[in-house]
Scaffold this motif. Structure first.
Motif, short mmCIF file in Angstrom:
data_model
loop_
_atom_site.label_atom_id
_atom_site.label_comp_id
_atom_site.label_asym_id
_atom_site.label_seq_id
_atom_site.Cartn_x
_atom_site.Cartn_y
_atom_site.Cartn_z
N VAL A 80 0.87 -1.18 0.00
CA VAL A 80 0.00 0.00 0.00
C VAL A 80 0.91 1.22 0.00
O VAL A 80 1.88 1.26 0.74
N SER A 81 0.62 2.20 -0.83
CA SER A 81 1.41 3.43 -0.78
C SER A 81 0.60 4.51 -0.12
O SER A 81 -0.63 4.53 -0.22
N LEU A 82 1.30 5.40 0.56
CA LEU A 82 0.63 6.49 1.25
C LEU A 82 1.33 7.79 0.88
O LEU A 82 2.54 7.91 1.00
N PHE A 84 1.69 11.49 2.01
CA PHE A 84 1.44 12.24 3.23
C PHE A 84 1.22 13.72 2.91
O PHE A 84 1.61 14.21 1.86
N ALA A 102 11.68 3.71 -4.27
CA ALA A 102 10.43 2.95 -4.45
C ALA A 102 10.61 1.85 -5.48
O ALA A 102 10.18 0.71 -5.27
N ARG A 145 6.57 8.84 -6.56
CA ARG A 145 7.26 7.82 -5.77
C ARG A 145 6.27 6.77 -5.28
O ARG A 145 6.53 5.56 -5.35
N ALA A 146 5.11 7.24 -4.83
CA ALA A 146 4.09 6.31 -4.34
C ALA A 146 3.58 5.42 -5.47
O ALA A 146 3.36 4.22 -5.28
N ALA A 149 5.94 2.57 -6.56
CA ALA A 149 5.97 1.38 -5.70
C ALA A 149 4.94 0.35 -6.17
O ALA A 149 4.86 -0.75 -5.64
#
Lengths: 354, 233
Positions: A80-82, A84, A102, A145-146, A149
């Protein structure tokens, strides 16, 4: 269809946090609530960053959290990517190395690095260090980046709250494009309803750690009109009929009627547009005004009238679409408005917001 | 003609002792510092105090207890003799172990402070990008706290070089084994060899100044950068 089942409680927050909900993550799920409503706790529990939540979290066929069997899948194993609120780019790495962080840890390699760079428009930033780029650019890099991944679920925790209006609009469009192109399930958390209105298909409303509403984004916003928690408004998603005419207006189709708005508020070539109109910017007349500078005049039928002291919220229907107009009790009496009555709604092109 | 060969041997022994001690301290001190930084129990204060003890105690107190612990008739001394085949007291290993305890706070404290100040944010970001705990340590924590590791290693090394009391008590004064610079200097002074004493004393002052200057230089990269960029503007 990606399915997320949550049955969790958390007693470490100073209020009673308890969510038991099964969510279909087709499209983007918006999570709305004021600060301290438990939004971030919810996201962190899904991501595995909150170890104080107890209960069960299931995603498709995998169990991420289950206290009865002592299961806790570490965040790095959940895929899971987050994204922020504060981008959280690693300060010791430049932009490209942040992205490669990532890529190196990504299990599959379906996405092409260069495609994502192009999609997020960050190719000119690659060799820069995080402290050299603006807040908006940081969030674009964090998003890239998220995505790189290659998560099975992308969580966004107030990603726009640190940005100026221009960057916000740009990033909302980017998120829409990302969602369309990659078909990535997303949960978008915000205390700002405008952002969610633009992005989400479904809306979940949290208040004091409890789910108060869940459903189609427009319908839920209309339900919130009666709670006093938001600025009363009409939320619409309409087909674009003429994009940017010679007067700088864009024309939307609603049945056999039209809604005009300022073209500058329509950033991209699009066939479908989401917009909202605040209830206090719609006025009602019982007769058609033919000599008015007000551009939008739509015939609609009153379906409900709610009086709250001197303020009246009139709910109207126009070609199956609900509208909300806020008028004074004085006008209600003067016009003798009643349910089932046909009236004309008037609002300026500038009242239609995106 | 003065013979400096014994001084060179003392230098070699000192560098070897301080080098090995620093390496071991980084290996053992890092997890201890991490544990202390993340610890929330009330025992934390006690553990911190124990780590800091060598800062306040006379080295001879530490040396005295270690001497008893390392003695051939002690449990540790006997175990050591059995496993390694030589006596622990008055050996090179003894002064390394003594140095480990003596210089522990100089390595643990800067690392603990760095770990406490490191925002959890970056670790969370790394975790959701698929980095496990070891991966996070080597690719996020270590690079971000690099300056503190350099400080810790340099202070640990320099402090071990400057050690006297502990080495004297548990090492004796055995050439090529436990005779380090500080003890060689003491010998020279006792024998009124002031010229040789000066060589060692001044040498230590200069070397330590250089080492510490390097540490402060490395620890202020931002200051250097901003100076450079303001020069360009």
């Amino acid at each position: 269809m990606p399915q997320l089942t949550i049955d969790i409680t958390n007693s470490h927050l100073g209020f009673d946090f308890a969510i038991n909900q099964s969510l279909n993550l087709q499209g983007i799920l918006g999570v709305f609530g004021h600060s301290g409503s438990g939004k971030t706790t919810l996201l962190n529990t899904i991501a595995g960053l909150n170890s104080t939540s107890a209960g069960q979290v299931l995603f498709n066929n995998s169990t991420w959290l289950d206290n009865t069997s002592n299961t806790f899948i570490q965040p790095e194993k959940r895929n899971v990517s987050l994204v922020f609120q504060d981008a959280r780019l690693f300060p010791h790495l430049n932009v490209i190395d942040n992205l490669k962080f990532a890529v190196k840890r990504c299990q599959s390699s379906q996405l092409k690095f260069d495609d994502i760079i192009e999609l997020t428009q960050i190719s000119h930033l690659l060799t820069k260090s995080p402290e050299e780029i603006s807040a908006g650019e940081k969030q674009r890099v964090a998003l890239a980046r998220a995505i790189l991944a290659e998560p099975q679920l992308l969580l966004l925790d107030e990603p726009l709250s640190a940005l100026d209006q221009t960057s916000k609009i740009a990033l909302i469009h980017l998120l829409k494009t990302v969602h369309q192109q990659l078909a990535l399930p997303m949960i978008y958390v915000s205390h700002n309803l405008d952002e969610i209105q633009q992005l989400a298909n479904q809306l979940l409303v949290l208040n004091q750690g409890k789910v108060t509403h869940l459903g189609d984004v427009h319908q839920i916003i209309h339900q919130l009109n009666h709670t006093g928690k938001i600025q009363q408004q009409t939320s619409l998603s309409l087909a674009v009929c003429v994009q940017d005419d010679s007067h700088g207006l864009t024309k939307l189709q609603l049945g056999d009627q039209y809604i005009y708005l300022l073209s500058e508020r329509v950033k991209q070539q699009t066939t479908q547009l989401r917009c909202y109109i605040f209830a206090n910017e719609i006025s009602l007349t019982t007769t058609e005004a033919n000599n008015s500078s007000i551009v939008n005049q739509l015939k609609a039928q009153i379906i409900d009238i709610t009086t709250n002291q001197h303020q009246v919220l009139v709910q109207l229907a126009c070609h199956g679409q609900n509208f909300f107009a806020s008028i004074s009790s004085y006008s209600l009496e003067k016009l003798a408005l009643a349910p089932k009555q046909w009236v004309f709604m008037q609002f300026k092109a500038s009242a239609v917001r995106t | 003609m003065i013979d400096y060969s014994s001084d060179w041997q003392a230098l070699a022994t000192t560098v070897k002792m301080a080098g090995i001690t620093t390496l071991l301290l980084l290996l053992l001190g890092t997890p201890l510092a991490w544990y202390l930084a993340k610890m929330q129990s009330r025992m934390k204060v006690l553990l911190e105090a124990v780590v800091a003890l060598p800062l306040v105690l006379p080295p001879t107190v530490l040396g005295f207890y270690l001497l008893i612990a390392f003695a051939p008739n002690s449990l540790l001394g006997q175990w050591w003799q059995q496993v390694f085949g030589y006596q622990l007291a008055f050996s090179f290993s003894a002064i390394v172990i003594g140095s480990l305890l003596y210089s522990l706070p100089f390595v643990v404290q800067p690392l603990q402070k760095a770990f406490e100040q490191l925002p959890n944010n970056y670790l969370e970001a790394a975790a959701v990008l698929g980095a496990g705990p070891i991966d996070r340590f080597f690719h996020v924590v270590l690079p971000i706290t690099k300056a503190s590791f350099i400080t810790a290693a340099s202070l640990g090394f320099a402090h071990t070089v400057g050690e006297f009391g502990v080495v004297l008590m548990i090492g004796g004064n055995i050439p090529q084994e436990t005779r380090v610079l500080s003890i060689a200097l003491f010998d020279h002074v006792e024998a009124f060899n002031y010229q040789q004493a000066h060589m060692l004393a001044l040498g230590l002052i200069i070397a330590s100044t250089i080492l510490l200057s390097l540490v402060y230089l490395i620890n202020h990269p931002r200051r250097n950068q901003s100076r450079q960029s303001s020069g360009v503007n």
